[in-house]
Design an enzyme around this catalytic site. Structure first.
Site, PDB file in Angstrom:
ATOM      1  N   SER A 245      25.388  50.794  32.333  1.00  0.00           N
ATOM      2  CA  SER A 245      25.154  51.719  30.817  1.00  0.00           C
ATOM      3  C   SER A 245      23.628  52.136  30.968  1.00  0.00           C
ATOM      4  O   SER A 245      23.092  51.721  32.034  1.00  0.00           O
ATOM      5  CB  SER A 245      25.043  50.227  29.918  1.00  0.00           C
ATOM      6  N   LYS A 246      23.593  53.250  30.514  1.00  0.00           N
ATOM      7  CA  LYS A 246      22.056  54.555  30.195  1.00  0.00           C
ATOM      8  C   LYS A 246      20.925  52.909  29.955  1.00  0.00           C
ATOM      9  O   LYS A 246      20.079  53.509  30.507  1.00  0.00           O
ATOM     10  CB  LYS A 246      22.938  55.446  28.841  1.00  0.00           C
ATOM     11  N   ARG A 247      21.335  52.210  29.170  1.00  0.00           N
ATOM     12  CA  ARG A 247      20.143  51.634  28.809  1.00  0.00           C
ATOM     13  C   ARG A 247      19.562  51.191  29.922  1.00  0.00           C
ATOM     14  O   ARG A 247      18.307  51.080  29.375  1.00  0.00           O
ATOM     15  CB  ARG A 247      20.429  50.677  27.763  1.00  0.00           C
ATOM     16  N   PHE A 248      19.828  51.117  31.089  1.00  0.00           N
ATOM     17  CA  PHE A 248      19.324  50.360  32.202  1.00  0.00           C
ATOM     18  C   PHE A 248      18.982  51.023  33.067  1.00  0.00           C
ATOM     19  O   PHE A 248      18.366  51.021  34.074  1.00  0.00           O
ATOM     20  CB  PHE A 248      20.351  49.047  33.132  1.00  0.00           C
ATOM     21  N   GLU A 255      22.223  61.895  38.293  1.00  0.00           N
ATOM     22  CA  GLU A 255      20.808  61.559  37.858  1.00  0.00           C
ATOM     23  C   GLU A 255      20.610  60.636  38.989  1.00  0.00           C
ATOM     24  O   GLU A 255      19.024  60.849  39.428  1.00  0.00           O
ATOM     25  CB  GLU A 255      21.354  60.345  37.138  1.00  0.00           C
TER      26      GLU A 255
END
Ligand code: GLU
Length: 477
Positions: A245-248, A255
């Site tokens: 997840s992008k949150r991490f 990227e």
């Protein structure tokens, strides 16, 4: 001959997990002197993202992979899929379906209302006579072609990782094979192409296991031999039970490169996401991996942890162990590619190399070069409070003594600097930590630098003296 393939759908950007799957396919093919094929599965026109194919192919290359065949594009092979769909109709294993969207929606809703666990097409169009089908087609009615799943058939295959998997055909819907826009669905196209391209081993994420029975059935109806299936665990965040997840942090393959991870470090890290040699060995070149990679050592688990700290460790390892000259090259290529200003112009290659030599021990990404070396290239901002904190009231004295000492030195190199600096301690009674931290802050603005005397040597006599003077001025205010 062994042939593996990666079959990206250009519906978005490539995730890091896709690169893991590329890696395993690539290694397995190479290990067996086989071929690795790239095929772009661009048949979902609704989810098609412009430019995604090119970006996916590019990032696969950026990670150091090449392929032996392809890329082929499914959108250019529509006739082939149609021909095969018609062949299944001939054999009674598929049929035309003219049902409207409205009817299908209503059917689904009714089935849901009745509490059916999963909704299914009711085979209405299977009952159409040949003549009815013909006249519908002549009228130009919109149609799809569906798989004719026979009831109560046992569908089974042996997955090389997960073992025997078996389901009953009653659990399968009459999957659409050819859509009304003339494009095949994934299921038809993947089977036809894997067969025609002579793919021997299908290595993919285990989220494709639920689709596999449909494929197995198609192979059977076509009368073709099944490829070997090797399903891999998917990736998850540490401490979570979900996908990345992008949150991490970064999720897309590009990227990581953009943030200054080295392709060879990332691929080394990815090797262990689903496989382990069963030894302590962790650092693997691609060649060694190809040599050691065996399917029986693939983990039989749904999810493996994508340990971001471990990735940093790998990257730091590769950075530390790269010859500094090569590292500088990588750094420059990275800064050009991603338009990142290293902030090192003007000072010359030799000087940049020296700073890199000093900080590479501490770099976890290429990007960290910039904050770690900024004071080598620009005058630092020094805070009086920080000087005072470390000097404990002796800041002016300390800086003045060292200014005097440094001015007098004929040889500016770290051993000399270190010896002479210690002599001052004995004479003046400053504690080493007190004096050296004060010096460090005065020349760099920070409390963390490579070893002090290395830092001073690289900065050079003139620059160090200037900075001490500036710090003293700051304290006068
Ligand atoms: N096109 C599918 C994907 O997007 C390929 C799945 C497979 O490997 O069969 O991943």
């Amino acid at each position: 001959m062994v042939k593996t393939r990666m079959a990206p759908s250009p519906t978005g950007e490539y995730h890091i997990g896709h690169i893991r799957t590329v890696l395993y396919n690539y290694a397995f093919a190479k290990k067996n002197n086989g071929k690795f094929v790239i095929r772009i599965e661009d048949t979902d026109r609704e989810r098609f993202v412009e430019g995604a194919s090119d970006r996916i192919l590019q990032v696969i290359k950026d990670y150091g992979f090449s392929w032996d065949e392809g890329p082929s594009f499914q959108s250019q092979r529509l006739e082939i899929y149609k021909k095969h769909a018609l062949e299944l109709i001939e054999k009674g294993n598929a049929y035309y379906c003219f049902c409207s969207e409205e009817r299908l929606t209503k059917l689904r809703e009714d089935q849901k209302a009745k509490g059916m666990p999963s909704t299914k097409y009711d085979k209405k169009c299977l009952l159409l006579s040949k003549d009815e089908v013909k006249s519908n087609l002549n009228e130009g009615l919109k149609y799809v072609i569906r798989l004719n799943v026979k009831p109560n058939e046992v569908i089974k295959w042996k997955d090389e990782v997960f073992g025997e998997i078996e389901i009953n055909s009653n659990d399968l819907d009459d999957q659409v094979l050819l859509k009304s826009d003339g494009f095949p669905t994934y299921h038809l196209a993947v089977v036809v192409d894997d067969h025609l391209m002579e793919i021997t081993h299908v290595i993919r994420g285990n989220d494709w296991i639920p689709s596999t029975p449909k494929h197995v059935l198609l192979y059977k109806y076509f009368g073709w031999e099944l490829p070997v299936y090797i399903h891999l665990p998917n990736l998850k965040e540490a401490g979570e039970n979900k996908k990345l997840s992008k949150r991490f942090g970064a999720v897309f393959a590009t990227e990581f490169l953009e943030q200054g991870y080295l392709p060879e470090a990332v691929t080394n890290f990815l090797m262990f996401l689903g496989w382990n040699p069963g030894t302590e060995k962790e650092i693997y070149s691609m060649e060694e991996f190809i040599n050691d990679f065996i399917v029986s050592k693939i983990h039989k688990t749904d999810l493996v942890v994508f340990d971001r700290d471990k990735l940093s460790w790998f990257n730091g390892y590769y950075i530390r162990n790269m010859p500094t000259i090569d590292l500088l090259k990588a750094l420059r290529e990275w800064s050009n590619k991603y338009s990142v200003d290293l902030g090192v112009e003007e000072l010359g290659e030799k000087y940049v190399l020296k700073t890199l030599e000093l900080v590479k021990e501490r770099m976890k990404t290429l990007g960290e070069f910039i904050p770690l070396t900024s004071y080598f290239f620009r005058k630092p901002t020094v805070l009086a409070d920080l000087l005072k904190k470390h000097a404990q009231g002796e800041e002016v004295k300390i800086l003045e003594s060292y200014t005097k000492l440094f001015e007098s030195l004929k040889v500016w190199e770290k051993v000399e600097l270190e010896n002479k600096s210690h002599e001052i301690l004995e004479r003046s009674g400053f504690k080493p930590k007190q004096a050296f931290m004060t010096l460090r802050v005065a020349v760099s603005g920070t409390e963390a630098t490579p070893p002090l005397f290395d830092t001073l040597e690289v900065l050079g006599k003139e620059e160090v003296l200037q900075r001490l003077k500036t710090a003293l001025k700051l304290l006068e205010r």
